[in-house]
Scaffold this motif. Structure first.
Motif, PDB file in Angstrom:
ATOM      1  N   GLY A 141       0.827  -1.197   0.000  1.00 29.03           N
ATOM      2  CA  GLY A 141       0.000   0.000   0.000  1.00 29.03           C
ATOM      3  C   GLY A 141       0.866   1.254   0.000  1.00 29.03           C
ATOM      4  N   ILE A 142       0.216   2.381  -0.264  1.00 29.46           N
ATOM      5  CA  ILE A 142       0.902   3.673  -0.300  1.00 29.46           C
ATOM      6  C   ILE A 142       0.114   4.642   0.574  1.00 29.46           C
ATOM      7  N   ASP A 143       0.814   5.357   1.477  1.00 23.68           N
ATOM      8  CA  ASP A 143       0.110   6.331   2.301  1.00 23.68           C
ATOM      9  C   ASP A 143      -0.035   7.662   1.554  1.00 23.68           C
ATOM     10  N   ALA A 144      -0.631   8.650   2.208  1.00 25.88           N
ATOM     11  CA  ALA A 144      -0.923   9.931   1.548  1.00 25.88           C
ATOM     12  C   ALA A 144       0.338  10.658   1.110  1.00 25.88           C
ATOM     13  N   GLN A 145       1.461  10.379   1.776  1.00 29.89           N
ATOM     14  CA  GLN A 145       2.732  11.011   1.413  1.00 29.89           C
ATOM     15  C   GLN A 145       3.502  10.225   0.359  1.00 29.89           C
ATOM     16  N   GLY A 146       2.906   9.130  -0.136  1.00 32.62           N
ATOM     17  CA  GLY A 146       3.559   8.344  -1.175  1.00 32.62           C
ATOM     18  C   GLY A 146       4.563   7.347  -0.644  1.00 32.62           C
TER      19      GLY A 146
END
Length: 208
Positions: A141-146
């Motif tokens: 997965g990838i968080d909001a900050q990439g």
């Protein structure tokens, strides 16, 4: 308003030139994609994750083609309220939903379950094949900050069991859980790879 002093203008010019060169250099490392092949879209996103976050979207726009580029430009227009440094995670999720179907993910999981180590294949080679398939079947997965997010416990459990089954050797499988259950797939692979290196060292000493 007073114009910036000449040295400041020159410094700004060189800074912009460095930014353009950086985007160009990273763009050459990402294979162009037009969105027609779901597997190539996933590869495209993986390659972009190796690009520094501060120029990742610029590289995306430079390298994307056809419907993939049009979809990105539409998404960008509709999401201008998201700060630049927080756009990669939502964009990646959107692109996966738009171009990569659930059927594709299911097919990759089937391929992963069929991955077996060949009779004369090295552990390093098997690890490489399994790692590539795992990244397709269970992408991080990838968080909001990439930033990449670790796989959850259930995913790690499934991957470790599948990896052990593909080794086709109880002795090597035992190394995976020694001294305890691995916390990641990479840890399991490191343990088996160390076993192969140890075996080669013994052969070098003359022990078969």
């Amino acid at each position: 308003m007073a114009q910036p002093a000449w040295p400041e203008q020159l410094a700004h010019h060189f800074h912009r030139q460095e930014e353009r060169n950086l985007v160009k250099d990273h763009s050459e490392k990402v294979f162009p994609c037009d969105g027609t092949d779901p597997q190539l879209v996933k590869q495209f996103l993986r390659e972009l994750e190796l690009v520094p976050l501060d120029c990742r979207l610029q590289v995306f726009e430079r390298v994307a083609r056809g419907s993939l580029l049009r979809e990105y430009l539409r998404w960008r227009q509709e999401n201008q309220g998201i700060p630049l440094d927080q756009r990669w995670g939502p964009l990646r999720t959107y692109i996966l939903a738009a171009f990569v179907s659930q059927d594709t993910d299911g097919a990759m999981k089937k391929e992963l379950f069929k991955c077996k180590r060949g009779n004369t294949e090295s552990i390093v080679s098997y690890n490489r094949r399994f790692r590539d398939l795992a990244s397709e079947a269970y992408p991080p997965g990838i968080d909001a900050q990439g930033m990449l997010l670790p796989r959850n416990r259930d995913q790690v459990e499934t991957l470790v069991k599948t990896y052990a089954a593909g080794l086709r050797e109880r002795r090597l499988a035992a190394k995976i859980v020694t001294p305890d259950w691995p916390q990641t797939l990479e840890e399991a692979m490191t343990r088996t790879a160390a076993t192969e290196r140890h075996s080669k060292s013994l052969q070098r000493l003359g022990y078969g």
